[in-house]
Design an enzyme around this catalytic site. Structure first.
Site, PDB file in Angstrom:
ATOM      1  N   GLY A  14      22.465  83.559 -47.266  1.00 19.03           N
ATOM      2  CA  GLY A  14      22.942  84.677 -46.164  1.00 19.03           C
ATOM      3  C   GLY A  14      22.706  84.056 -44.918  1.00 19.03           C
ATOM      4  N   GLU A  33      11.346  83.752 -40.720  1.00 22.23           N
ATOM      5  CA  GLU A  33      11.560  83.224 -42.210  1.00 22.23           C
ATOM      6  C   GLU A  33       9.766  83.634 -42.577  1.00 22.23           C
ATOM      7  OE1 GLU A  33      12.813  82.414 -44.944  1.00 22.23           O
ATOM      8  OE2 GLU A  33      10.902  82.322 -45.861  1.00 22.23           O
ATOM      9  N   GLY A  84      16.051  80.870 -51.134  1.00 18.43           N
ATOM     10  CA  GLY A  84      15.991  80.567 -52.589  1.00 18.43           C
ATOM     11  C   GLY A  84      16.772  79.052 -52.953  1.00 18.43           C
ATOM     12  N   ALA A  89      18.412  75.994 -58.977  1.00 18.04           N
ATOM     13  CA  ALA A  89      18.928  74.981 -59.842  1.00 18.04           C
ATOM     14  C   ALA A  89      20.066  74.222 -59.200  1.00 18.04           C
ATOM     15  CB  ALA A  89      19.044  75.357 -61.471  1.00 18.04           C
ATOM     16  N   VAL A 205       8.764  89.547 -41.318  1.00 21.08           N
ATOM     17  CA  VAL A 205       9.134  90.909 -40.505  1.00 21.08           C
ATOM     18  C   VAL A 205       8.625  91.927 -41.125  1.00 21.08           C
ATOM     19  CG1 VAL A 205      11.053  92.265 -39.461  1.00 21.08           C
ATOM     20  CG2 VAL A 205      11.074  89.581 -39.642  1.00 21.08           C
ATOM     21  N   HIS A 340      17.608  86.467 -60.069  1.00 22.01           N
ATOM     22  CA  HIS A 340      18.867  86.983 -59.614  1.00 22.01           C
ATOM     23  C   HIS A 340      18.927  88.520 -59.079  1.00 22.01           C
ATOM     24  CE1 HIS A 340      21.021  83.434 -61.680  1.00 22.01           C
ATOM     25  NE2 HIS A 340      20.235  83.084 -61.074  1.00 22.01           N
ATOM     26  N   GLY A 373      22.146  88.890 -51.102  1.00 12.92           N
ATOM     27  CA  GLY A 373      22.359  89.327 -52.299  1.00 12.92           C
ATOM     28  C   GLY A 373      22.362  90.800 -52.526  1.00 12.92           C
TER      29      GLY A 373
END
Ligand SMILES: Cc1cc2nc3c(=O)[nH]c(=O)nc-3n(C[C@H](O)[C@H](O)[C@H](O)COP(=O)(O)OP(=O)(O)OC[C@H]3O[C@@H](n4cnc5c(N)ncnc54)[C@H](O)[C@@H]3O)c2cc1C
Length: 402
Positions: A14, A33, A84, A89, A205, A340, A373
């Site tokens: 995202g 990050e 991620g 994969a 953050v 996930h 997500g």
């Protein structure tokens, strides 16, 4: 100090889409990050180099996967510039249209057709292609599908990997050192940098505070100011950051709809042959996907199963036993692991049941946005990165130019 129009928290799927699309629209974008920036050669040579695989800086591990253990569930998430994508994969799926009828998806949008063009764009950007060759392990999975009456669902996976430089070493999830895996650093983030977006690694953050002209965003040694903030710290990270920031009037839906994509891992020691980390899959029923996975060349294999509904997980054991017969192995273990985590910040028109609106703006805070997500409110039953990317593409296409 340089003016920042948009501060993006997190550089995963995202966050990378936000960085590129908003910089293209003329916004001054800065990405914060938590993890490191990696060159391909900084990555682990294999799973035995644990200090390069896992992230636990207090004990000297500065790798690409963060491990959290909660309620007997192990949750893995990527960390570092590229989020991620460093550890993934590279598998890309479009979910079945019925997935978007599940509880939690706001019914005022026909998500399946609305996301269709953005899935196409995401696949183009992430370099989706089909695994070209089947290994002995893939053939065994095909025989397993046949034995279970589902051979017509067997397929080589679609992945974001450049097979002209891939050595089929199987180390995709501990870090691709050959550069063949299309991590976000190679597509969205590289392009975002070319149009002026800046990425600051090792900048975790800790909280947000609203101010009259935007936001104060706190990292360990600095307070950043920006007109807009995009939260893209992943389902876990964004939900946690919003909780910690305790913004007045946030929806009671914060932290709801969290799920694990119905994921289960069954590990075995068997000769499955060389290949990419996840090379083939089949569907024992309409709502379940089972994939053949490997770490490194050949010996450690596992079946990764995902289901649209958690109650469907019961038959995974049967699939595993059949696979063992086909591959000629007996030892296996079921692990309560997911990579996930999803949900926590559902989207919708009703602030009582959703954290952000259908343009991903937090209810009551029009300059605070969510793109990761956490906005997926239900198991997809397939790997989620492509859906997260497509949803973010849709969201940022709606912004005006700066
Ligand atoms: C081993 C493994 C393999 C996987 N394989 C696949 C696959 O093949 N296909 C697939 O679709 N999915 C796969 N996944 C899942 C996929 O990686 C995630 O679904 C996806 O990365 C989530 O995207 P996101 O944008 O929500 O956040 P992420 O990509 O997780 O990015 C969030 C980023 O925010 C950063 N961050 C978090 N908190 C803060 C903070 N407070 N301040 C600053 N930065 C912060 C994190 O370090 C991270 O870089 C895999 C996951 C794992 C662990």
């Amino acid at each position: 100090m340089d003016r920042i129009d948009v501060l993006v928290v997190g550089s995963g799927f995202g966050g990378s889409v936000a960085a590129l699309r908003l910089a293209e629209k003329g916004y001054r974008v800065t990405v914060l990050e938590a993890g490191r920036r990696f060159a391909d050669t900084d990555l682990a040579s294999g799973p035995w180099q644990l200090h390069r695989v896992l992230w636990a800086p207090r004990i000297g591990m500065r790798g690409i996967i963060r491990v959290r253990v909660r309620r007997r569930l192990i949750v893995l998430t990527g960390i570092g510039v590229g989020g991620g994508s460093l550890a993934y994969a590279g598998v890309h799926y479009r979910p079945d249209p019925e997935v978007f009828q599940a509880a939690g998806w706001d019914r005022s949008v026909d998500w399946s057709s609305e996301l269709d063009p953005w899935f196409a764009r995401a696949e183009q950007m992430l370099g989706t292609t089909t695994v070209p060759d089947l290994s002995p392990g893939d053939q065994a999975l095909r025989r397993t599908a046949n034995a279970l009456g589902a051979v017509e669902t067997f397929h080589p996976t679609r992945v974001g990997i450049d097979f002209s430089s891939c050595t089929l070493c199987g180390h995709c999830t501990t870090g691709c050192r050959t550069g063949a895996k299309n991590t976000l650093a190679k597509n969205y983030l590289r392009l975002a940098g070319q149009v002026g977006a800046r990425v600051h690694p090792l900048a975790e953050v800790t909280k947000l505070r609203p101010r009259s002209d935007g936001w104060d965003v706190y990292t360990r040694d600095r307070v950043w100011h920006a007109k807009h903030v995009v939260l893209a710290a992943g389902a876990w990270g964004t939900t946690e950051l919003l909780r910690r920031s305790a913004l007045p009037g946030l929806s009671p839906a914060l932290g709801t709809r969290m799920c694990t994509n119905g994921e289960r891992l069954y590990v075995t020691r068997a000769k499955v042959g060389d290949g990419v980390a996840i090379s083939s899959a089949f569907r024992p029923d309409a709502a379940t996907t089972v994939q053949l996975c490997r770490i490194g060349p050949g010996q450690i294999a596992f079946l990764n199963a995902m289901a649209r509904d958690d109650h469907l997980v019961s038959h995974y054991g049967r699939v595993t036993v059949k696979f063992m017969e086909q591959i000629g192995s007996r030892a296996w273990a079921a692990l309560p692991v997911t990579g996930h985590p999803l949900g926590g910040c559902p989207l919708g028109t009703n602030p009582a049941t959703s954290v952000a609106d259908l343009r991903h703006r937090v209810h009551g805070y029009p300059t605070l946005h969510i793109a990761d997500g956490s906005t997926i409110p239900h198991n997809l039953g397939v790997n989620p990165a492509l859906t997260i990317t497509a949803m973010a593409e849709r969201a940022f296409a709606m912004w005006e130019d700066a």
